[in-house]
Write an enzyme that holds these catalytic residues in place. Structure first.
Site, PDB file in Angstrom:
ATOM      1  N   MET A 204       4.339 103.923-130.662  1.00 55.32           N
ATOM      2  CA  MET A 204       3.945 105.183-130.017  1.00 55.32           C
ATOM      3  C   MET A 204       4.173 105.093-128.507  1.00 55.32           C
ATOM      4  O   MET A 204       3.658 105.910-127.741  1.00 55.32           O
ATOM      5  CB  MET A 204       2.493 105.508-130.341  1.00 55.32           C
ATOM      6  CG  MET A 204       2.254 105.672-131.847  1.00 55.32           C
ATOM      7  SD  MET A 204       0.855 106.699-132.268  1.00 55.32           S
ATOM      8  CE  MET A 204      -0.482 105.744-131.566  1.00 55.32           C
TER       9      MET A 204
ATOM     10  N   GLY B 170       2.704  93.092-126.491  1.00 57.17           N
ATOM     11  CA  GLY B 170       2.588  93.104-127.964  1.00 57.17           C
ATOM     12  C   GLY B 170       3.825  93.733-128.581  1.00 57.17           C
ATOM     13  O   GLY B 170       4.448  93.167-129.497  1.00 57.17           O
ATOM     14  N   HIS B 171       4.193  94.913-128.052  1.00 55.26           N
ATOM     15  CA  HIS B 171       5.412  95.575-128.542  1.00 55.26           C
ATOM     16  C   HIS B 171       6.640  94.702-128.253  1.00 55.26           C
ATOM     17  O   HIS B 171       7.536  94.583-129.087  1.00 55.26           O
ATOM     18  CB  HIS B 171       5.607  96.921-127.848  1.00 55.26           C
ATOM     19  CG  HIS B 171       4.488  97.898-128.037  1.00 55.26           C
ATOM     20  ND1 HIS B 171       3.645  98.285-127.016  1.00 55.26           N
ATOM     21  CD2 HIS B 171       4.071  98.583-129.136  1.00 55.26           C
ATOM     22  CE1 HIS B 171       2.776  99.167-127.468  1.00 55.26           C
ATOM     23  NE2 HIS B 171       3.006  99.365-128.751  1.00 55.26           N
TER      24      HIS B 171
ATOM     25  N   GLN C 233      -1.229 111.570-137.493  1.00 55.08           N
ATOM     26  CA  GLN C 233      -2.116 110.429-137.752  1.00 55.08           C
ATOM     27  C   GLN C 233      -3.349 110.457-136.845  1.00 55.08           C
ATOM     28  O   GLN C 233      -4.179 109.561-136.889  1.00 55.08           O
ATOM     29  CB  GLN C 233      -1.364 109.101-137.617  1.00 55.08           C
ATOM     30  CG  GLN C 233      -1.005 108.706-136.197  1.00 55.08           C
ATOM     31  CD  GLN C 233      -0.166 107.447-136.163  1.00 55.08           C
ATOM     32  OE1 GLN C 233       0.966 107.419-136.635  1.00 55.08           O
ATOM     33  NE2 GLN C 233      -0.716 106.359-135.622  1.00 55.08           N
TER      34      GLN C 233
ATOM     35  N   GLY D  98       2.780  94.854-136.031  1.00 50.54           N
ATOM     36  CA  GLY D  98       1.834  93.874-135.516  1.00 50.54           C
ATOM     37  C   GLY D  98       0.614  93.719-136.414  1.00 50.54           C
ATOM     38  O   GLY D  98       0.119  94.695-136.990  1.00 50.54           O
TER      39      GLY D  98
ATOM     40  N   LYS E 114      -2.152  93.196-135.250  1.00 48.11           N
ATOM     41  CA  LYS E 114      -3.217  93.895-134.509  1.00 48.11           C
ATOM     42  C   LYS E 114      -3.749  95.061-135.343  1.00 48.11           C
ATOM     43  O   LYS E 114      -4.943  95.314-135.407  1.00 48.11           O
ATOM     44  CB  LYS E 114      -2.644  94.385-133.180  1.00 48.11           C
ATOM     45  CG  LYS E 114      -3.365  95.508-132.519  1.00 48.11           C
ATOM     46  CD  LYS E 114      -4.488  94.977-131.692  1.00 48.11           C
ATOM     47  CE  LYS E 114      -5.360  96.010-131.032  1.00 48.11           C
ATOM     48  NZ  LYS E 114      -4.943  97.345-130.979  1.00 48.11           N
TER      49      LYS E 114
ATOM     50  N   SER F  88      -3.310  96.498-126.086  1.00 48.61           N
ATOM     51  CA  SER F  88      -3.270  97.805-126.720  1.00 48.61           C
ATOM     52  C   SER F  88      -2.936  98.840-125.660  1.00 48.61           C
ATOM     53  O   SER F  88      -3.394  98.721-124.519  1.00 48.61           O
ATOM     54  CB  SER F  88      -4.645  98.128-127.326  1.00 48.61           C
ATOM     55  OG  SER F  88      -4.731  99.508-127.613  1.00 48.61           O
TER      56      SER F  88
END
Ligand code: AMP
Length: 283
Positions: free
Chosen positions: A30, A36-37, A61, A147, A149, A185
């Site tokens: 997104m 992380g990405h 979502q 992930g 996560k 995040s």
């Protein structure tokens, strides 16, 4: 690096590598990219010939009172990270093209999508499964990266891909954390400096559970109670859920084992954060 907005154009671009036997690696996001990405993209770069990143804040979502409108965006910053990670194609569709008038098809994954975030965000995983199915049909990846996560999301997507015979390998990647342990995040951007400190209660809770488990505690009731107690000590934290379930089917358990998942969703002020750990796995 190409930036593509049109679905038809993206589909056309995906066909050539497929014909030539070149592998497409895909990382759906997104946006508002962070390390992380980037970890997913770097793995994608290693495992595919063509690396595709999608950036799409998927409206279906999000629940009614959730943060769709204020979800952070930074296309320029995202493109820099994408470029540095060797992305070939950034696919950035509009909501109007993804969900044109008359759209009425959805993908529902059942049992595994019901507890945890499925219980506190009704319809969320229908939205996730539907958009990922659409993105798979548009990007036609050989391998796609998600992930841990979002542990339940990964489980839902694995289930969907297997159940619907999607010809794509699903790869789960470890949680990337800040130096102090906070899981990275995009939503961390919402936190004020004092909330950023408070958010560390999630990490403390995970560490407490892992310590107790390593010390021999196996009662889920005891482990859950002790984990909750850590979060309850933090005044600006409100627990959405703190649960331990088996890490494969996400079913209830009474006795913990090394595959047990501890999953947390906690609001720090107005910001809902999630984190998790598998008790027997290394952090
Ligand atoms: P999002 O943009 O939040 O939808 O995330 C896109 C993908 O990146 C999902 O597969 C997430 O699980 C993954 N992701 C997000 N944060 C992290 C993290 N801290 N470590 C590893 N993967 C992550």
């Amino acid at each position: 690096m190409k930036i593509i907005n049109s679905i038809m154009h993206m589909q056309a671009l995906a066909i050539a590598p497929e014909r030539e036997g070149r592998r497409i690696a895909f990382v759906p996001t997104m946006g508002f990219l962070h390390e992380g990405h980037a970890s997913l993209l770097r793995e994608g770069r290693k495992r595919g010939d063509v690396l595709v990143l999608s950036i799409f804040v998927n409206p279906i979502q999000f629940g009614q009172n959730e943060d769709l409108d204020r979800y952070p965006r930074n296309m320029e910053g995202d493109c820099k990270i994408a470029e540095a990670c060797g992305v070939d194609i950034v696919f950035v569709p509009t909501a109007a093209e993804m969900y044109p008038q008359g759209f009425q098809t959805g993908v529902t994954v059942r049992d595994i999508a019901l507890p945890l975030c499925g219980a506190s965000r009704p319809g969320h995983f229908d939205g996730v499964a539907t958009v990922v199915a659409k993105l798979f049909n548009i990007v036609r990846p050989d391998v796609a990266f998600f992930g841990c996560k979002d542990y339940q999301q990964l489980a839902v997507i694995r289930r969907m891909a297997a159940d619907l015979n999607m010809p794509v390998e699903i790869v789960g990647m470890p949680i990337v954390r800040e130096a102090d342990g906070l899981a990275m995040s995009s939503r961390n951007a919402y936190l004020s400096p004092s909330e950023r400190q408070s958010a560390l209660c999630l990490v403390r809770a995970i560490k407490r559970a892992r310590e107790l488990f390593a010390g021999g505690e196996r009662s889920i009731a005891v482990l859950t109670r002790e984990t909750r107690a850590v979060i309850e000590q933090e005044p600006s934290a409100t627990i959405d859920y703190v649960e331990m379930r088996d890490g494969v089917l996400l079913q209830d358990q009474e006795v913990a084992d090394s595959d047990t998942l501890l999953a947390l969703a906690v609001k720090i002020g107005q910001t809902r954060l999630i984190d998790n750990t598998v008790l027997g796995e290394e952090l």
